[in-house]
Write a protein that holds these residues in place. Structure first.
Motif, mmCIF file in Angstrom:
data_model
loop_
_atom_site.group_PDB
_atom_site.id
_atom_site.type_symbol
_atom_site.label_atom_id
_atom_site.label_comp_id
_atom_site.label_asym_id
_atom_site.label_seq_id
_atom_site.Cartn_x
_atom_site.Cartn_y
_atom_site.Cartn_z
ATOM 1 N N TRP A 89 0.818 -1.216 0.000
ATOM 2 C CA TRP A 89 0.000 0.000 0.000
ATOM 3 C C TRP A 89 0.846 1.258 0.000
ATOM 4 C CZ3 TRP A 89 0.307 3.525 3.964
ATOM 5 C CH2 TRP A 89 0.947 3.092 5.134
ATOM 6 N N LEU A 90 2.064 1.184 0.567
ATOM 7 C CA LEU A 90 2.816 2.426 0.775
ATOM 8 C C LEU A 90 3.212 3.120 -0.530
ATOM 9 C CD1 LEU A 90 3.880 4.411 2.785
ATOM 10 C CD2 LEU A 90 5.937 3.102 2.992
ATOM 11 N N PRO A 91 3.747 2.402 -1.524
ATOM 12 C CA PRO A 91 4.058 3.108 -2.784
ATOM 13 C C PRO A 91 2.824 3.754 -3.407
ATOM 14 C CG PRO A 91 5.161 1.000 -2.716
ATOM 15 C CD PRO A 91 4.248 1.025 -1.550
ATOM 16 N N ASP A 92 1.685 3.070 -3.330
ATOM 17 C CA ASP A 92 0.469 3.660 -3.890
ATOM 18 C C ASP A 92 -0.013 4.854 -3.079
ATOM 19 O OD1 ASP A 92 0.735 1.501 -5.474
ATOM 20 O OD2 ASP A 92 -1.411 1.071 -5.581
ATOM 21 N N ALA A 93 0.341 4.866 -1.800
ATOM 22 C CA ALA A 93 -0.114 5.944 -0.931
ATOM 23 C C ALA A 93 0.447 7.286 -1.371
ATOM 24 C CB ALA A 93 0.291 5.659 0.509
ATOM 25 N N MET A 94 1.411 7.267 -2.291
ATOM 26 C CA MET A 94 1.989 8.519 -2.767
ATOM 27 C C MET A 94 0.982 9.331 -3.588
ATOM 28 S SD MET A 94 4.789 8.606 -1.434
ATOM 29 C CE MET A 94 4.741 7.440 -0.102
ATOM 30 N N ALA A 95 -0.205 8.770 -3.794
ATOM 31 C CA ALA A 95 -1.245 9.523 -4.489
ATOM 32 C C ALA A 95 -1.673 10.745 -3.697
ATOM 33 C CB ALA A 95 -2.454 8.620 -4.749
ATOM 34 N N GLY A 96 -1.436 10.735 -2.399
ATOM 35 C CA GLY A 96 -1.855 11.859 -1.564
ATOM 36 C C GLY A 96 -0.985 13.077 -1.813
ATOM 37 N N PRO A 97 -1.374 14.224 -1.236
ATOM 38 C CA PRO A 97 -0.529 15.416 -1.330
ATOM 39 C C PRO A 97 0.858 15.134 -0.740
ATOM 40 C CG PRO A 97 -2.687 15.967 -0.456
ATOM 41 C CD PRO A 97 -2.628 14.486 -0.536
ATOM 42 N N THR A 98 1.890 15.730 -1.315
ATOM 43 C CA THR A 98 3.256 15.391 -0.909
ATOM 44 C C THR A 98 3.558 15.637 0.568
ATOM 45 O OG1 THR A 98 3.894 15.881 -3.150
ATOM 46 C CG2 THR A 98 5.646 15.679 -1.566
ATOM 47 N N PRO A 99 3.075 16.736 1.186
ATOM 48 C CA PRO A 99 3.347 16.876 2.618
ATOM 49 C C PRO A 99 2.764 15.731 3.432
ATOM 50 C CG PRO A 99 2.524 18.923 1.708
ATOM 51 C CD PRO A 99 2.353 17.892 0.648
ATOM 52 N N VAL A 100 1.648 15.174 2.966
ATOM 53 C CA VAL A 100 1.072 14.012 3.643
ATOM 54 C C VAL A 100 2.023 12.836 3.552
ATOM 55 C CG1 VAL A 100 -0.787 12.340 3.524
ATOM 56 C CG2 VAL A 100 -1.283 14.749 3.291
ATOM 57 N N SER A 101 2.607 12.651 2.372
ATOM 58 C CA SER A 101 3.585 11.580 2.230
ATOM 59 C C SER A 101 4.740 11.799 3.193
ATOM 60 C CB SER A 101 4.113 11.540 0.800
ATOM 61 O OG SER A 101 3.047 11.555 -0.111
ATOM 62 N N ALA A 102 5.134 13.042 3.340
ATOM 63 C CA ALA A 102 6.250 13.341 4.236
ATOM 64 C C ALA A 102 5.877 13.053 5.681
ATOM 65 C CB ALA A 102 6.657 14.803 4.079
ATOM 66 N N LEU A 103 4.690 13.523 6.086
ATOM 67 C CA LEU A 103 4.319 13.420 7.503
ATOM 68 C C LEU A 103 3.908 12.002 7.852
ATOM 69 C CD1 LEU A 103 3.741 14.752 10.200
ATOM 70 C CD2 LEU A 103 1.462 15.271 9.413
ATOM 71 N N ILE A 104 2.954 11.471 7.084
ATOM 72 C CA ILE A 104 2.333 10.209 7.475
ATOM 73 C C ILE A 104 3.117 9.033 6.942
ATOM 74 C CG2 ILE A 104 0.237 8.854 7.343
ATOM 75 C CD1 ILE A 104 -1.348 11.373 7.227
ATOM 76 N N HIS A 105 3.498 9.113 5.660
ATOM 77 C CA HIS A 105 4.047 7.928 5.031
ATOM 78 C C HIS A 105 5.564 7.932 4.991
ATOM 79 C CE1 HIS A 105 -0.088 8.468 3.349
ATOM 80 N NE2 HIS A 105 -0.152 7.458 4.163
ATOM 81 N N ALA A 106 6.190 8.773 5.784
ATOM 82 C CA ALA A 106 7.639 8.700 5.901
ATOM 83 C C ALA A 106 8.075 8.915 7.343
ATOM 84 C CB ALA A 106 8.299 9.736 5.005
ATOM 85 N N ALA A 107 7.585 10.004 7.957
ATOM 86 C CA ALA A 107 8.177 10.395 9.232
ATOM 87 C C ALA A 107 7.478 9.769 10.425
ATOM 88 C CB ALA A 107 8.159 11.912 9.371
ATOM 89 N N THR A 108 6.148 9.690 10.418
ATOM 90 C CA THR A 108 5.502 9.334 11.679
ATOM 91 C C THR A 108 4.716 8.033 11.625
ATOM 92 O OG1 THR A 108 3.679 10.786 11.114
ATOM 93 C CG2 THR A 108 5.388 11.684 12.477
ATOM 94 N N MET A 109 3.587 8.023 10.881
ATOM 95 C CA MET A 109 2.682 6.892 11.044
ATOM 96 C C MET A 109 3.349 5.558 10.746
ATOM 97 S SD MET A 109 -0.856 5.915 9.167
ATOM 98 C CE MET A 109 -0.136 4.964 7.859
ATOM 99 N N VAL A 110 4.118 5.505 9.652
ATOM 100 C CA VAL A 110 4.686 4.216 9.267
ATOM 101 C C VAL A 110 5.719 3.721 10.266
ATOM 102 C CG1 VAL A 110 4.230 4.362 6.825
ATOM 103 C CG2 VAL A 110 6.269 5.409 7.741
ATOM 104 N N THR A 111 6.182 4.585 11.167
ATOM 105 C CA THR A 111 7.120 4.099 12.168
ATOM 106 C C THR A 111 6.397 3.596 13.411
ATOM 107 O OG1 THR A 111 7.346 6.311 13.053
ATOM 108 C CG2 THR A 111 8.929 5.651 11.404
#
Lengths: 639, 108
Positions: free
Chosen positions: A243-265
């Protein structure tokens, strides 16, 4: 202010921001909405600073906590709404609120032309609230509430531009994949409650038996594996990473916050939180290490071939998360959390940088249409450069220390072994290659930008967060300088003393400065070689990659198509399930269930239409019934 | 076979046979006839059939309880006839006929 008030403000500020922006979601004023949201997160950051500062200094306490009320009190299950900041959650809460503030600030610029900025910021604040619940909750159930909440916000934000069917589908994919993991997490909670009769972290850890006493640790291993299933869903590990590569459909700051820095950890954080539990289940730890290592390597290879700037970063995130699980799996929980922190800095920086690039290129994400952007985006380039140096592990940038710690521990720890280390180092090499490739294709070399696009540097509101994150990506690793370099103690190790246990029950770690130096040297030189190689490939000799892919055509196609994992899932699981459901609907449902209800309805209606002729309003007929009834009664009495 | 005059003596059971016969006739009239006036008359017949059995039992038991009851029945029969006839008159005024089926219009 006492701690209870601080905790309340820390938690509720983003919720208030969510409510304010949520109620005025139709507003088009991005600046106002963004200011409110950013301010709320900044308030949270200040509160967490206030709370974390109590862990320092002369009269430092091991942890600060607050209990608000009894949330659930049924029979043997007592769940208070209690929150705690100790040496583990302190790091997470600072990263989440700190990086969160920067990303909110960046979003103000990034979303300035969006149609529904208030809604966006409302979701973002709701996410922060749930993330804080997840981090600060003192028991598994509160963590689970946050865990589900961040999943929901992730879904809402991935599908934020839901008018595009692909993006809406990406949101659903993320949500459904996460549900599979969440089911595992719930089973883990049930197992732990069954074993220990409590869901509180401190109580579970206090009730843990000795490894020697347990002998056979089956139930605990089972609980750990269930929890790890949850972690693979949330933190995008094999087999649920899709799901994570596809999650890049969201706005880029969301990818930064949720799908890189916080939630996925969150998955890593959960395992670190329960580290004494996992240390009782060496078999589960082996699984964690193997899956983490495999994911790191596997995702890195996919990252080599992608053309979408965000997809490259996404696979890089999956790969780095694999490193964190590798660290946890070899018992180096501290190193795992250290990498969570440094990764949050440099990956948020790179995602925001890519956001800046995409913004400048008018929503273009294909790196083949970029190149030479250094000229147009000097600040973005400079900050991205630092992120690049950090992720490929060049000292003294942040990534070097955490990655090196993980690699060394995977070699030296009693739970580690050489295979894990080799794959870890190989992944470091691949990381270096694809990140350099990304740098070359985006910022260096000849420009391939089409004539009608005029890239421009981002406004201050966007580059200030980049600059701050660049500083953090530089100095963030210095809190964990290993003893072999720094001479003294590793500060971070001392910080985690007491809350994170060593895998000492399984044997002695390898102590050898020579080996440590040479391991460091090998990974560092490999990174430099691969970076040079990538530079040769994509700047000095751009025709080379084309010829190479021609030569290894089959392998390239396999990797370029992400090993056909999505296709495999569709073929083996999703399509059969959908087909079976459709079959059930078309045959069983229509022919059996529907028909049964129809027959019952028809019978009732038939009986009714027959019986209604009795009640026709003819009084003489009624009198007849009375007379008949009387006659029957008389007959029965006088018989 | 000579006829025994004693066997011809009228007893309680004869009255009861008469009473039930009249009652059944009245009931059949109520159930089958369509004319309201006739139905009312049949109701009177049923009531009076019951009266006969009351009187017969009264004589048989040698007390007046049954006869007292008859007075009540007659009073009520009078009241019932008054109400029934009033209804019949109203129906006749409206439909120029006193068929029972017009009472279905009272369903509302």
């Amino acid at each position: 202010m006492n701690n209870q008030v601080l905790f309340a403000i820390l938690l509720l500020a983003p919720l208030v921001g969510f409510l304010i922006n949520g109620f005025r979601w139709k507003s088009h004023n991005a600046t106002l909405a963004g200011t409110i949201a950013t301010a709320m997160v900044f308030i949270s950051f200040l509160c967490s600073l206030g709370l974390v500062s109590q862990l320092f200094g002369a009269n430092a306490v091991p942890s600060v906590g607050a209990k608000f009320f009894d949330w659930i009190n049924v029979g043997g299950l007592q769940v208070p709404a209690a929150f705690v900041i100790d040496h583990i959650s302190a790091i997470m809460v600072l990263v989440v609120t700190g990086v969160g503030t920067l990303i909110h600030l960046f979003s103000v610029g990034y979303m300035s032309h969006d149609e529904r900025p208030a809604k966006y910021f409302a979701y973002l604040n709701l996410f922060l609230f749930n993330m804080l619940l997840l981090i600060l909750g003192e028991n598994l159930l509160l963590m689970f509430v946050g865990w589900e909440g961040v999943g929901l916000c992730s879904y809402l934000l991935i599908g934020f531009w839901f008018t595009d069917a692909d993006k809406a589908a990406a949101g659903m994919k993320a949500f459904i994949t996460n549900r599979i993991g969440d089911a595992g997490f719930l089973l883990g909670i049930f197992t732990l409650f069954f074993l220990f009769g409590t869901v509180s972290f401190s109580e579970i850890i206090a009730r843990l038996p000795n490894l020697a006493e347990v002998g056979w640790s089956g139930p605990i291993t089972l609980a750990c594996l269930f929890l790890f299933v949850g972690a693979t869903g949330k933190s995008a590990q094999i087999p649920l990473y899709v799901w994570l590569p596809d999650a890049m459909a969201g706005p880029t700051p969301v990818s930064a916050l949720i799908h890189a820095a916080t939630m996925v950890t969150a998955g890593v954080y959960m395992i670190v939180r329960l580290n004494p539990l996992f240390l009782l289940a060496p078999n589960a730890l082996h699984v964690v290490a193997t899956v983490g290592c495999a994911t790191a390597f596997f995702a890195a290879t996919i990252g080599l071939t992608q053309w979408d700037i965000k997809k490259i970063l996404a696979y890089s995130t999956v790969s780095q998360l694999g490193y964190m699980f590798l660290a946890c799996g070899v018992g180096a929980f501290g190193a795992g959390l250290f990498h969570v922190m440094t990764h949050a800095f440099f990956k948020a920086l790179m995602f925001l940088g890519s956001g800046s690039v995409i913004h400048a290129m008018h929503e273009e994400q294909d790196v083949r249409k970029m190149g030479g952007l250094r000229k147009y985006l000097p600040i973005t380039h400079a900050t991205f450069l630092i992120g690049w140096l950090a992720i490929i592990g060049i000292p003294p940038f942040a990534g070097f220390f955490s990655k090196d710690e993980i690699l060394w521990q995977s070699f030296s720890s009693p739970l580690g072994n050489k295979v894990l280390w080799i794959f870890g180092v190989a992944t470091a090499g691949l990381t270096s290659f694809y990140m350099t490739r990304l740098m070359c294709l985006t910022f260096w070399g000849k420009s391939r930008v089409s004539k009608d696009v005029h890239p421009h540097e981002a406004p201050a509101v966007m580059w200030i967060p980049l600059a701050v994150l660049a500083v953090l990506s530089t100095v963030g690793g210095w809190i964990g300088i290993p003893a072999v370099i720094g001479g003294g103690d590793n500060w971070l190790e001392r910080w985690f003393e007491g809350v994170i246990r060593e895998p000492s029950a399984f044997g002695e770690p390898i102590h050898s400065h020579t080996l440590e130096w040479s391991a460091m040297g090998i990974s560092l030189s490999l990174a430099v070689i691969m970076a040079t190689l990538a530079y040769t490939f994509y700047v000095s000799n751009p025709s080379l990659p084309g010829r190479l892919t021609q030569k290894f055509h089959g392998l390239y196609r396999l990797i370029y198509n992400k090993y056909f994992v999505d296709e495999f899932y569709f073929g083996s699981l999703i399509n059969p399930l959908v087909d079976a459901s459709k079959g059930l609907w078309a045959y069983v449902d229509v022919n059996f269930i529907d028909r049964t209800t129809y027959v019952i309805g028809d019978v009732v209606r038939g009986v009714g239409s027959t019986a209604k002729s009795i009640q026709n309003g003819n009084m003489q007929q009624y009198a007849m019934y009375i007379a008949l009834g009387l006659a029957v009664t008389m007959f029965l009495i006088l018989r | 076979m000579p006829i025994n005059p004693a066997a011809w003596k009228v007893g309680l059971d004869h009255y009861l046979y008469l009473s039930s016969l009249l009652f059944v006739f009245g009931m059949l009239g109520v159930l089958m006839r369509r004319n309201v006036i006739v139905i009312l008359m049949c109701i009177e017949l049923m009531l009076n059939a019951v009266n006969i059995s009351f009187i017969a039992f009264s004589r048989y038991a040698e007390n007046v309880n049954g006869q007292v009851m008859v007075f009540f029945v007659m009073t009520i029969a009078a009241a019932e006839a008054a109400v029934g006839l009033a209804l019949a008159v109203t129906v006749f005024k409206k439909f120029r006929e006193v068929n029972i089926r017009f009472f279905e219009h009272l369903k509302g």
